[in-house]
Design a protein around this motif. Sequence first.
Motif, short mmCIF file in Angstrom:
data_model
loop_
_atom_site.label_atom_id
_atom_site.label_comp_id
_atom_site.label_asym_id
_atom_site.label_seq_id
_atom_site.Cartn_x
_atom_site.Cartn_y
_atom_site.Cartn_z
N GLY B 82 0.73 -1.09 -0.05
CA GLY B 82 -0.27 0.05 0.02
C GLY B 82 0.77 1.32 0.11
O GLY B 82 0.53 2.13 0.65
N ASN B 151 -4.22 2.91 -7.77
CA ASN B 151 -4.35 1.97 -6.86
C ASN B 151 -5.02 2.33 -5.74
O ASN B 151 -4.46 2.95 -4.67
N ASP B 153 -5.68 0.35 -3.17
CA ASP B 153 -4.91 -0.24 -1.98
C ASP B 153 -4.10 0.77 -1.56
O ASP B 153 -3.39 0.31 -0.55
N ARG B 155 -2.13 2.94 0.75
CA ARG B 155 -2.47 3.55 1.92
C ARG B 155 -1.81 4.90 2.19
O ARG B 155 -1.98 5.74 2.79
#
Lengths: 294, 240
Positions: B82, B151, B153, B155
């Motif tokens: 992430g 993306n 995902d 983080r």
Amino acid sequence: MSTTVLLLITGLGLGALYFLIAAGLSLIWGLMRVLNLAHGAFFTVAAYLGWSASLALSGTSPWVQWGVSVVVAVIAGGVFATLTEVVLIRPLYARPVGQVLVTVGVALAAVALIEGGYGGDPKQLTLPAWLTGTTAILGANIPNTRWVAIFAAALVLALLLFFLQRTRYGLIVRAGVENRSMVEALGIDVQRAFTLVFAIGGMAAGLSGVLAAAYYGTIDPVRGTSMLIFAFIVIVIGGLGSVAGSALAAVIVGVLQQFLNFYAAAGVGDFAVVLLLAVVLLVRPGGLTGATST
Amino acid sequence: MSERDVLLALRNVDVFIGESHILQGVSFDVRNGGITGLLGRNGVGKTTTLRGILGLAPRTGSVTLAGEELTRLSVHEVVQRGVGYVPEDRDVFAGLTVAENLRLAERKGSELRYDLIYELFPELKQRAAQKAGTLSGGQQQMVSLSRALLNADNRILLVDEPTKGLAPLVVRNVTEALRRAAEVATILLVEQNLSVAHALVRDVIVLDQGRVTFTGDVDELMNDPALARRHLGLAAAVGH
Ligand SMILES: Nc1ncnc2c1ncn2[C@@H]1O[C@H](COP(=O)(O)OP(=O)(O)OP(=O)(O)O)[C@@H](O)[C@H]1O
Ligand SMILES: [Mg+2]
């Protein structure tokens, strides 16, 4: 006229054999910066295993024998190349000198093992009658082996371009040729693309090996080495990393070699090719296409 | 800040490149949510810090994301945990089209993110078939930011000098995009344009010669000219 046509088609056939070796070499260099000196060994080992397969089937139709030898050679080239990448090259990631030495080792060992196992004498591959014949075009009787080599190379070129332009792995390879670490920084395991490129390159080299057996009439342990040298010249002239560039350069090198070896003297063509390499490097250091894998 | 608020943590990170000791025991925390600024003069190691987090630069010490150690992972594995990257020189794939550059970054759930990036950068939609190498610097920056945003995902996004060399209008566009991006991911932002940094950033980490010299609130640093000048050099006086 008929001589010109014969030389042209024969040169194209030779270029086709070069291209089948060069395409993989060029992508491997473009993506991994590995100078794969083992590529000639893929060519040679595949040709011998194809020959063995054909021998094991003696008595069956020559078409079956030849067809099986082609399939076996392609698979053998792919498997040998994959093993080379996974077992020998991958552990030396980030040690370029080690990688080159390992590929030299594979090349030398393969030739020695083939000589030990099969002997140094040239072997003849069983061919269907049609393949040993000729087809007349514009008054020239062209050996059919030339047509087969040209057709196979054109097919491989089309498949490779499809792979590069239309598939996700092709996209990863094209991006990786430009900037490998940025591909990794997008969360993509480039290592897998390396293995795939090695496998594809090995298959094409294996096909070249078995087609060269028909083209030259025989197989011997050292032809792979000399073919590799010309394939290196081809990829540098074509632009490292570019499949289309390799195709163009292979045609130029093959045809030039044939014409000069015939009209000047044997050997002059080979020398001229090296001269061409020097000229291209001086005028266009990136090769004919620069370095984009299209 | 409490441990639960920390998304990314560096502890005693060292980076050697050849003989040079570029990062010398760098430790800091990045809080979950919002934009944290990584500031400092030219050549102090900001880019190297981001590359060290990703594993693009060889590092020792500890880097954790939500408590998970990253230093033993390879680059693509770190990213898969992430971590998105928008590098200093954009690093678009010049020979690939805009659409292909974006497609490389696609993951499950990217469909919704396409709506976001085309809203932020409508130009990219029109230029989908254009080779990224022929784009202007600002447009390349849009591609680079979009790759990280696609993306879902991700983080945390590591964004390195996104406004460098861009025209004022584009700087505003990129600034706004970062503000929106911060709604979907935490951002660690390297930014030399201090007015942009001040507008976006909450927490600040300052590096000097490979060491952390200041961590704290952005206002604390920026509203004290003497402090700012000491940590950020002359630019601080000009930029403020
Ligand atoms: N690959 C490298 N080889 C040698 N030295 C390097 C390398 N990369 C960075 N450095 C050195 O490391 C130091 C930190 O570089 P880095 O790029 O991380 O700084 P930076 O803070 O991002 O600078 P800038 O504001 O100019 O982008 C510099 O002195 C630089 O010269
Ligand atoms: Mg930098």
